[in-house]
Design a protein around this motif. Sequence first.
Motif, mmCIF file in Angstrom:
data_model
loop_
_atom_site.group_PDB
_atom_site.id
_atom_site.type_symbol
_atom_site.label_atom_id
_atom_site.label_comp_id
_atom_site.label_asym_id
_atom_site.label_seq_id
_atom_site.Cartn_x
_atom_site.Cartn_y
_atom_site.Cartn_z
ATOM 1 N N ARG A 286 0.829 -1.206 0.000
ATOM 2 C CA ARG A 286 0.000 0.000 0.000
ATOM 3 C C ARG A 286 0.866 1.260 0.000
ATOM 4 N N ALA A 287 1.977 1.211 0.717
ATOM 5 C CA ALA A 287 2.872 2.368 0.730
ATOM 6 C C ALA A 287 3.408 2.650 -0.671
ATOM 7 N N LEU A 288 3.773 1.593 -1.414
ATOM 8 C CA LEU A 288 4.253 1.787 -2.781
ATOM 9 C C LEU A 288 3.194 2.418 -3.657
ATOM 10 N N LEU A 289 1.929 2.144 -3.361
ATOM 11 C CA LEU A 289 0.836 2.658 -4.175
ATOM 12 C C LEU A 289 0.812 4.179 -4.176
ATOM 13 N N SER A 290 1.215 4.812 -3.073
ATOM 14 C CA SER A 290 1.191 6.269 -2.985
ATOM 15 C C SER A 290 2.593 6.874 -2.972
ATOM 16 N N GLY A 291 3.611 6.081 -3.278
ATOM 17 C CA GLY A 291 4.971 6.593 -3.270
ATOM 18 C C GLY A 291 5.505 6.858 -1.878
ATOM 19 N N ALA A 292 4.922 6.250 -0.862
ATOM 20 C CA ALA A 292 5.338 6.466 0.526
ATOM 21 C C ALA A 292 6.388 5.441 0.922
ATOM 22 N N THR A 293 7.008 5.668 2.075
ATOM 23 C CA THR A 293 7.974 4.730 2.634
ATOM 24 C C THR A 293 7.467 4.251 3.983
ATOM 25 N N LEU A 294 7.640 2.957 4.250
ATOM 26 C CA LEU A 294 7.170 2.348 5.486
ATOM 27 C C LEU A 294 8.363 1.809 6.252
ATOM 28 N N ASP A 295 8.470 2.173 7.530
ATOM 29 C CA ASP A 295 9.523 1.671 8.412
ATOM 30 C C ASP A 295 8.859 0.966 9.593
ATOM 31 N N VAL A 296 9.320 -0.250 9.878
ATOM 32 C CA VAL A 296 8.807 -1.027 11.003
ATOM 33 C C VAL A 296 9.982 -1.326 11.923
ATOM 34 N N ILE A 297 9.925 -0.822 13.142
ATOM 35 C CA ILE A 297 10.980 -1.017 14.140
ATOM 36 C C ILE A 297 10.363 -1.770 15.313
ATOM 37 N N SER A 298 10.930 -2.921 15.644
ATOM 38 C CA SER A 298 10.383 -3.752 16.707
ATOM 39 C C SER A 298 11.506 -4.224 17.612
ATOM 40 N N PRO A 300 12.185 -5.872 21.822
ATOM 41 C CA PRO A 300 11.515 -6.389 23.015
ATOM 42 C C PRO A 300 11.336 -5.333 24.108
ATOM 43 N N GLN A 301 12.212 -4.325 24.142
ATOM 44 C CA GLN A 301 12.146 -3.333 25.219
ATOM 45 C C GLN A 301 11.149 -2.216 24.906
ATOM 46 N N ALA A 302 11.023 -1.828 23.643
ATOM 47 C CA ALA A 302 10.225 -0.644 23.294
ATOM 48 C C ALA A 302 8.997 -0.963 22.456
ATOM 49 N N GLY A 303 8.659 -2.227 22.253
ATOM 50 C CA GLY A 303 7.488 -2.553 21.462
ATOM 51 C C GLY A 303 7.742 -2.368 19.977
ATOM 52 N N THR A 304 6.679 -2.075 19.241
ATOM 53 C CA THR A 304 6.749 -1.973 17.794
ATOM 54 C C THR A 304 6.302 -0.586 17.351
ATOM 55 N N THR A 305 7.050 -0.024 16.419
ATOM 56 C CA THR A 305 6.714 1.276 15.838
ATOM 57 C C THR A 305 6.548 1.107 14.337
ATOM 58 N N VAL A 306 5.391 1.517 13.840
ATOM 59 C CA VAL A 306 5.124 1.524 12.400
ATOM 60 C C VAL A 306 5.057 2.985 11.970
ATOM 61 N N ARG A 307 5.937 3.378 11.049
ATOM 62 C CA ARG A 307 5.990 4.776 10.600
ATOM 63 C C ARG A 307 5.830 4.827 9.090
ATOM 64 N N LEU A 308 4.819 5.554 8.653
ATOM 65 C CA LEU A 308 4.529 5.723 7.230
ATOM 66 C C LEU A 308 4.766 7.184 6.860
ATOM 67 N N THR A 309 5.638 7.417 5.898
ATOM 68 C CA THR A 309 5.958 8.769 5.438
ATOM 69 C C THR A 309 5.386 8.941 4.041
ATOM 70 N N VAL A 310 4.406 9.836 3.925
ATOM 71 C CA VAL A 310 3.709 10.056 2.661
ATOM 72 C C VAL A 310 4.118 11.410 2.097
ATOM 73 N N PRO A 311 4.767 11.444 0.937
ATOM 74 C CA PRO A 311 5.140 12.743 0.368
ATOM 75 C C PRO A 311 3.909 13.514 -0.097
ATOM 76 N N LEU A 312 3.978 14.834 0.037
ATOM 77 C CA LEU A 312 2.869 15.678 -0.407
ATOM 78 C C LEU A 312 2.806 15.695 -1.927
ATOM 79 N N PRO A 313 1.603 15.761 -2.471
ATOM 80 C CA PRO A 313 1.502 15.821 -3.946
ATOM 81 C C PRO A 313 2.139 17.096 -4.480
ATOM 82 N N ARG A 314 2.801 16.951 -5.617
ATOM 83 C CA ARG A 314 3.465 18.098 -6.219
ATOM 84 C C ARG A 314 2.444 19.067 -6.785
ATOM 85 N N LYS A 315 2.705 20.332 -6.567
ATOM 86 C CA LYS A 315 1.811 21.365 -7.095
ATOM 87 C C LYS A 315 2.057 21.559 -8.593
#
Length: 317
Positions: A286-298, A300-315
């Motif tokens: 799904r991230a590729l569908l909008s040109g975004a990047t997905l980072d998953v950091i997991s 045992p001490q800090a749990g799981t972080t899912v971060r999706l960075t979506v670039p703004l559409p070009r004007k």
Amino acid sequence: MSLFWRIFALNAVVLGGATALLLWAPVTVSVPVVLTEAVILVGGLGVMLVANAALLRIGLAPLGRLTRLMHTVDLLRPGHRLPEQGSGETAELILTFNAMLERLEQERAASSARVLLAQESERRRIAQELHDEVGQTMTAVLLSLKRAADEADEPLRGELQQAQEITRGSLDEVRRLVRRLRPGVLDDLGLVSALTSLTTEFATHAGLRVVHRFASGLPPLGRQAELVVYRVAQEALTNAARHAEADQVEVSLEHTGEAVVLAVVDDGRGTAVAREGAGIRGMRERALLSGATLDVISTPQAGTTVRLTVPLPRKQP
């Protein structure tokens, strides 16, 4: 220089050096061979083999880098390319491999887009049928049960009221499924309202404490990109509820530079290496569908972080 002539030249250097040593070194070979002479010959052979191996390793180093990249490349993480080093056939092979990766990434993105768009269309159709057919039928049954309960005597009235409550609960479940299949609030009220509704629903039904922080004045992303953000948040919350054994999940949406960043952080049991299951790979597609990047950091001490960075559409100029 082609790969053939490169290997030929390396071997010629080694054999030429060995020949020079035999010509000018004060070494003779007796018949039968004396032990000291045999030791010198075997030692010279060993030096030749080591020198040949070292020179071949240097000459074939670009192929080694290409092989390592082939083992690590993942079309869901685009952008990996081999540095265009070397000359001749090696450089041509590297250029061809990079071009092949470019084509595969484009084809994978196009095919994923077609699959996901067809999936969303099917979700919309099923949601519409559930709302129009099943929902209306169950509403009619609920009204009929109410009329029958109002006119019935005890103990039949109590049984009809119980059936009425069961039907009402089933109707609420159907409506919840419709919202999960196709979030109408996303089309009607926008991304922030849809995420607010999603987090509230998860806090109610999954038993999680969900904290949300959504920045004000977020720029518009476009309908497709907003749907990607919503689906990634939905999948991340589902994973936290089913697999992470988390007590609290924090969902945030911020505007940073030329992108909008969605972050879903849970306090559950993470892993040293995030497992790339169907859920995470689906989020990457799904991230590729909008040109975004997905980072998953997991961890045992800090749990799981899912971060999706979506670039703004070009004007448009």
